[in-house]
Design a protein around this motif. Structure first.
Motif, PDB file in Angstrom:
ATOM      1  N   ILE A 136       1.011  -1.093  -0.025  1.00  9.44           N
ATOM      2  CA  ILE A 136      -0.064  -0.124  -0.215  1.00  9.44           C
ATOM      3  C   ILE A 136       1.030   1.327   0.007  1.00  9.44           C
ATOM      4  O   ILE A 136       0.559   2.254  -0.632  1.00  9.44           O
ATOM      5  CB  ILE A 136      -0.901   0.198   1.241  1.00  9.44           C
ATOM      6  CG1 ILE A 136      -1.911  -1.249   0.962  1.00  9.44           C
ATOM      7  CG2 ILE A 136      -1.522   1.284   1.452  1.00  9.44           C
ATOM      8  CD1 ILE A 136      -2.599  -1.635   2.143  1.00  9.44           C
ATOM      9  N   ASP A 142       0.941   4.306  -2.873  1.00 11.21           N
ATOM     10  CA  ASP A 142       0.811   5.724  -2.225  1.00 11.21           C
ATOM     11  C   ASP A 142       2.248   6.377  -2.688  1.00 11.21           C
ATOM     12  O   ASP A 142       2.119   7.754  -3.303  1.00 11.21           O
ATOM     13  CB  ASP A 142       0.820   5.652  -0.695  1.00 11.21           C
ATOM     14  CG  ASP A 142      -0.474   5.509  -0.199  1.00 11.21           C
ATOM     15  OD1 ASP A 142      -1.603   5.541  -0.966  1.00 11.21           O
ATOM     16  OD2 ASP A 142      -0.576   5.333   1.099  1.00 11.21           O
ATOM     17  N   GLN A 148     -14.793  13.803  -0.733  1.00 13.63           N
ATOM     18  CA  GLN A 148     -15.723  12.693  -0.812  1.00 13.63           C
ATOM     19  C   GLN A 148     -15.297  12.061  -2.103  1.00 13.63           C
ATOM     20  O   GLN A 148     -16.327  12.304  -3.079  1.00 13.63           O
ATOM     21  CB  GLN A 148     -17.006  13.051  -0.444  1.00 13.63           C
ATOM     22  CG  GLN A 148     -17.505  13.217   1.156  1.00 13.63           C
ATOM     23  CD  GLN A 148     -18.795  14.035   1.325  1.00 13.63           C
ATOM     24  OE1 GLN A 148     -19.337  14.520   0.061  1.00 13.63           O
ATOM     25  NE2 GLN A 148     -18.819  14.378   2.361  1.00 13.63           N
ATOM     26  N   LYS A 169     -16.384   5.357  -3.160  1.00 17.13           N
ATOM     27  CA  LYS A 169     -15.681   4.066  -3.060  1.00 17.13           C
ATOM     28  C   LYS A 169     -15.368   3.223  -4.138  1.00 17.13           C
ATOM     29  O   LYS A 169     -16.521   2.889  -5.054  1.00 17.13           O
ATOM     30  CB  LYS A 169     -16.605   3.258  -1.954  1.00 17.13           C
ATOM     31  CG  LYS A 169     -16.782   4.303  -0.571  1.00 17.13           C
ATOM     32  CD  LYS A 169     -15.906   3.809   0.389  1.00 17.13           C
ATOM     33  CE  LYS A 169     -16.064   4.549   1.729  1.00 17.13           C
ATOM     34  NZ  LYS A 169     -15.569   5.997   1.574  1.00 17.13           N
ATOM     35  N   ILE A 170     -14.346   2.602  -4.341  1.00 14.95           N
ATOM     36  CA  ILE A 170     -13.964   1.455  -5.216  1.00 14.95           C
ATOM     37  C   ILE A 170     -13.867   0.189  -4.454  1.00 14.95           C
ATOM     38  O   ILE A 170     -12.822   0.008  -3.754  1.00 14.95           O
ATOM     39  CB  ILE A 170     -12.435   1.844  -5.811  1.00 14.95           C
ATOM     40  CG1 ILE A 170     -12.752   3.262  -6.514  1.00 14.95           C
ATOM     41  CG2 ILE A 170     -12.593   0.531  -7.141  1.00 14.95           C
ATOM     42  CD1 ILE A 170     -11.499   3.709  -7.316  1.00 14.95           C
ATOM     43  N   LEU A 230     -10.340  -2.168  -4.448  1.00 14.18           N
ATOM     44  CA  LEU A 230      -9.263  -1.445  -4.010  1.00 14.18           C
ATOM     45  C   LEU A 230      -9.175  -1.071  -2.449  1.00 14.18           C
ATOM     46  O   LEU A 230      -8.459  -1.086  -1.889  1.00 14.18           O
ATOM     47  CB  LEU A 230      -8.992  -0.257  -4.811  1.00 14.18           C
ATOM     48  CG  LEU A 230      -8.438  -0.610  -6.270  1.00 14.18           C
ATOM     49  CD1 LEU A 230      -8.038   0.744  -6.912  1.00 14.18           C
ATOM     50  CD2 LEU A 230      -7.035  -1.354  -6.200  1.00 14.18           C
ATOM     51  N   ASN A 231     -10.415  -0.396  -2.326  1.00 18.08           N
ATOM     52  CA  ASN A 231     -10.535   0.210  -0.966  1.00 18.08           C
ATOM     53  C   ASN A 231     -10.231  -1.108   0.071  1.00 18.08           C
ATOM     54  O   ASN A 231      -9.808  -0.798   1.095  1.00 18.08           O
ATOM     55  CB  ASN A 231     -11.814   0.922  -0.681  1.00 18.08           C
ATOM     56  CG  ASN A 231     -11.983   2.074  -1.551  1.00 18.08           C
ATOM     57  OD1 ASN A 231     -13.071   2.736  -1.715  1.00 18.08           O
ATOM     58  ND2 ASN A 231     -10.590   2.426  -2.061  1.00 18.08           N
ATOM     59  N   ASP A 232     -10.954  -2.298  -0.117  1.00 19.09           N
ATOM     60  CA  ASP A 232     -10.656  -3.258   0.827  1.00 19.09           C
ATOM     61  C   ASP A 232      -9.406  -3.528   0.941  1.00 19.09           C
ATOM     62  O   ASP A 232      -8.906  -4.061   2.141  1.00 19.09           O
ATOM     63  CB  ASP A 232     -11.666  -4.359   0.419  1.00 19.09           C
ATOM     64  CG  ASP A 232     -13.066  -4.156   0.207  1.00 19.09           C
ATOM     65  OD1 ASP A 232     -13.308  -3.308   1.081  1.00 19.09           O
ATOM     66  OD2 ASP A 232     -13.707  -4.840  -0.388  1.00 19.09           O
ATOM     67  N   GLY A 259      -7.002  -1.757   0.961  1.00 21.51           N
ATOM     68  CA  GLY A 259      -6.221  -0.303   1.852  1.00 21.51           C
ATOM     69  C   GLY A 259      -5.938   0.643   0.681  1.00 21.51           C
ATOM     70  O   GLY A 259      -5.039   1.595   1.392  1.00 21.51           O
ATOM     71  N   ILE A 260      -6.047   0.446  -0.428  1.00 19.15           N
ATOM     72  CA  ILE A 260      -5.608   1.415  -1.427  1.00 19.15           C
ATOM     73  C   ILE A 260      -6.760   2.714  -1.370  1.00 19.15           C
ATOM     74  O   ILE A 260      -7.715   2.353  -1.771  1.00 19.15           O
ATOM     75  CB  ILE A 260      -5.254   0.969  -2.810  1.00 19.15           C
ATOM     76  CG1 ILE A 260      -4.204  -0.047  -2.675  1.00 19.15           C
ATOM     77  CG2 ILE A 260      -4.832   2.130  -3.731  1.00 19.15           C
ATOM     78  CD1 ILE A 260      -4.136  -1.169  -3.834  1.00 19.15           C
ATOM     79  N   THR A 261      -6.358   3.870  -1.101  1.00 19.29           N
ATOM     80  CA  THR A 261      -7.504   4.945  -1.077  1.00 19.29           C
ATOM     81  C   THR A 261      -7.888   5.009  -2.506  1.00 19.29           C
ATOM     82  O   THR A 261      -6.909   5.015  -3.545  1.00 19.29           O
ATOM     83  CB  THR A 261      -7.009   5.953  -0.408  1.00 19.29           C
ATOM     84  OG1 THR A 261      -5.746   6.593  -1.196  1.00 19.29           O
ATOM     85  CG2 THR A 261      -6.380   5.778   1.209  1.00 19.29           C
ATOM     86  N   THR A 262      -8.891   5.677  -2.826  1.00 22.94           N
ATOM     87  CA  THR A 262      -9.554   6.020  -3.948  1.00 22.94           C
ATOM     88  C   THR A 262      -8.675   7.211  -4.699  1.00 22.94           C
ATOM     89  O   THR A 262      -8.104   7.202  -5.750  1.00 22.94           O
ATOM     90  CB  THR A 262     -11.050   6.488  -3.935  1.00 22.94           C
ATOM     91  OG1 THR A 262     -11.605   5.469  -3.379  1.00 22.94           O
ATOM     92  CG2 THR A 262     -11.484   6.960  -5.354  1.00 22.94           C
TER      93      THR A 262
END
Lengths: 289, 234
Positions: free
Chosen positions: A2, A6, A122, A125-126, A129-131, A133-136
């Motif tokens: 992650i 980032d 805001q 959500k993707i 990916l979000n699961d 831990g990668i932020t949108t």
């Protein structure tokens, strides 16, 4: 993993900014130290527009148009009269323009930090990916950054104007003999560099809590370092340098050495220049008499 | 076709060209010969607008070039093969040629010019995707010429095409210059290699420290004892 994503994401912001430095250096043979402040103007354009409308698309378009006009205006008003002047005079002018933009920003936007609007924060959500831990925000930045860089490369390789830019950067006199209007090419370069800075500014808003008049300084100087690490004047070099610094920065922040991040980032420049004085992808240029 | 009227050029305080006049008629090959530092390159740079003359005028088909910016002069039908070739080393041969046609917007015309260049320089066709900096000296000179011809010039200015080339390659380059001239392009040739230049030129001007000291038919100058002594090493 992650952290790496980032880092790549931050790196693509640096790469976009570094491209502006390196293209202007390659073509106009000057260091545009006001480039970082164009990022700041782009970021503010987003924040201000979003306080009137809730549409990010409108904000993005406003930022790109404003920065492009600003970049071209800076070149026409501040740098064009100095064509042929000593490099030192141009450098000092660029630093002057940088402070001028910061001062104007303080007057117009106020010196109080402005929180980045909630609309910009805001992001949808993707799921997958979000699961992981990668932020949108990181994903959007990285994908958009790559698309913009690929588009830029195609533009330079495949269009007449792009080829003319390469020609001017290699031999201005010979380019003139081909019928290329060098002043026009320099204007186009500033326009493209500033549009890239606008994108960098909007992505950079994902990284910081508030917009302030000096927000361009740190990404600006980091991206300049990236451009030099990659070999100033080299377009792929700027991309490599930017990505490298972004990854190094995020890796450092995630490690026990996090308080030394800035020092490590800039020491990298010294180490790389010691080993390869022209930068990673820089070319050895012989000064012609 | 090209008329240079009494031009004077200064580098700072130094008077490099002291009132030079000459004329190039349509279809001619004109040689401008002279020793190192006589002002040959300065004259070419003044004609193509890279240097502004202090006084005097330059006309291409009765159009005054003196006040025109250099990049616009190409559009009037003048191409300049600069001294030292100055090809774009980091670009491919094909990109160099396409840049030569920068002043042309008609794609079909560019294609036609490309075929013309490839017909005269088959080597460039073979190496069109190669990076120009990796070409040999002779090939680079051919590329510089081909690049200039891509703009479909009425008049071609050539600065020291023989520089740094082997005698065999010099012969080849000069053969191509005469071919290009036969195809209808007017040529103004600046050369230190006076013997070679006079052998293909119609007329010639001899330049000494910023002045034209002699002019005439190339064949007459080849027989002139003073020229033979000063420039042909006899």
């Amino acid at each position: 993993m992650i952290t790496l994503i980032d880092g790549l994401s931050l790196g693509s912001i640096y790469a976009l900014i570094a491209l502006g430095y390196t293209m202007v250096y390659g073509i106009a043979k000057m260091l545009n130290f006001a480039h970082g402040d164009v990022i700041m103007v782009g970021a503010y354009a987003i924040v201000i527009t979003l306080s009137y409308t809730a549409s990010p698309a409108v904000a993005i378009i406003a930022a790109v148009i404003l920065c492009t006009i600003l970049g071209v205006a800076i070149e026409k008003i501040a740098y064009k009269p100095l064509r042929g002047a000593s490099p030192l005079a141009v450098l000092i002018t660029a630093i002057g323009v940088s402070y001028f933009l910061q001062g104007i920003a303080q007057l117009v936007f106020g010196s109080q930090p402005r929180p980045v609007s909630a609309v910009w924060r805001q992001l949808p959500k993707i799921p997958l990916l979000n699961d992981l831990g990668i932020t949108t925000a990181a994903a959007v930045t990285l994908v958009c950054g790559v698309i913009i860089m690929v588009a830029l490369n195609l533009f330079i390789k495949c269009t007449k104007t792009g080829r003319a830019m390469l020609a001017v950067s290699e031999d201005r006199g010979a380019a003139v003999l081909m019928g290329i209007n060098v002043n026009r090419i320099i204007t186009v370069t500033f326009a493209i560099g500033s549009a890239l800075a606008a994108f960098a500014g909007m992505f950079y808003l994902f990284q910081i809590p508030n917009a302030e008049p000096t927000l361009g300084a740190m990404p600006g100087i980091t991206a300049f370092t990236a451009a030099v690490i990659g070999g100033i004047g080299s377009i792929p070099g700027a991309m490599v340098g930017g990505i490298l610094l972004g990854v190094v920065e995020k890796l450092c922040l995630a490690s026990p050495l996090s308080s030394y991040t800035v020092a490590i980032k800039f020491s990298l420049l010294i180490v790389i220049l010691l080993v390869k004085p022209t930068g990673l992808l820089g070319k050895i240029t012989r000064e012609k008499v | 076709m090209l008329k240079v009227e009494n031009i004077e050029v200064y580098y700072g305080m130094i008077n490099a060209i002291k009132g030079v006049s000459f004329e190039v008629n349509e279809g001619e090959i004109i040689a401008l010969i002279g020793a190192n530092g006589a002002g040959k390159t300065t004259i070419l740079h003044t004609i193509t607008g890279l240097i502004a003359p202090k006084s005097g005028h330059i006309y291409l088909e009765d159009k005054d070039l003196t006040k025109l910016p250099a990049h616009k002069i190409v559009y009037l039908g003048m191409a300049h093969v600069p001294e030292g070739r100055r090809i774009f080393q980091q670009l491919t041969v094909l990109d160099n040629l396409k840049l030569g046609a920068f002043s042309i917007t008609d794609k079909a015309q560019i294609e036609k010019n490309l075929n013309y260049v490839y017909a005269h320089f088959p080597r460039l066709a073979e190496r069109k995707n190669q990076v120009a900096g990796t070409l040999s000296g002779g090939e680079q000179q051919m590329l510089a010429m081909g690049r200039a011809l891509m703009s479909n010039p009425k008049i071609l200015l050539m600065d020291e095409p023989s520089m740094g080339l082997s005698p065999l390659l010099v012969n080849e380059i000069f053969k191509i210059i005469s071919e290009v001239s036969k195809d209808g392009t007017t040529v103004l040739l600046v050369e230190q290699n006076a013997k070679k230049a006079l052998s293909i030129a119609d007329r010639a001007y001899v330049l000494e420290t910023g002045n034209i000291v002699m002019e005439g038919k190339a064949s007459d100058l080849l027989d002139n004892p003073r020229i033979r002594a000063a420039y042909l090493g006899e």
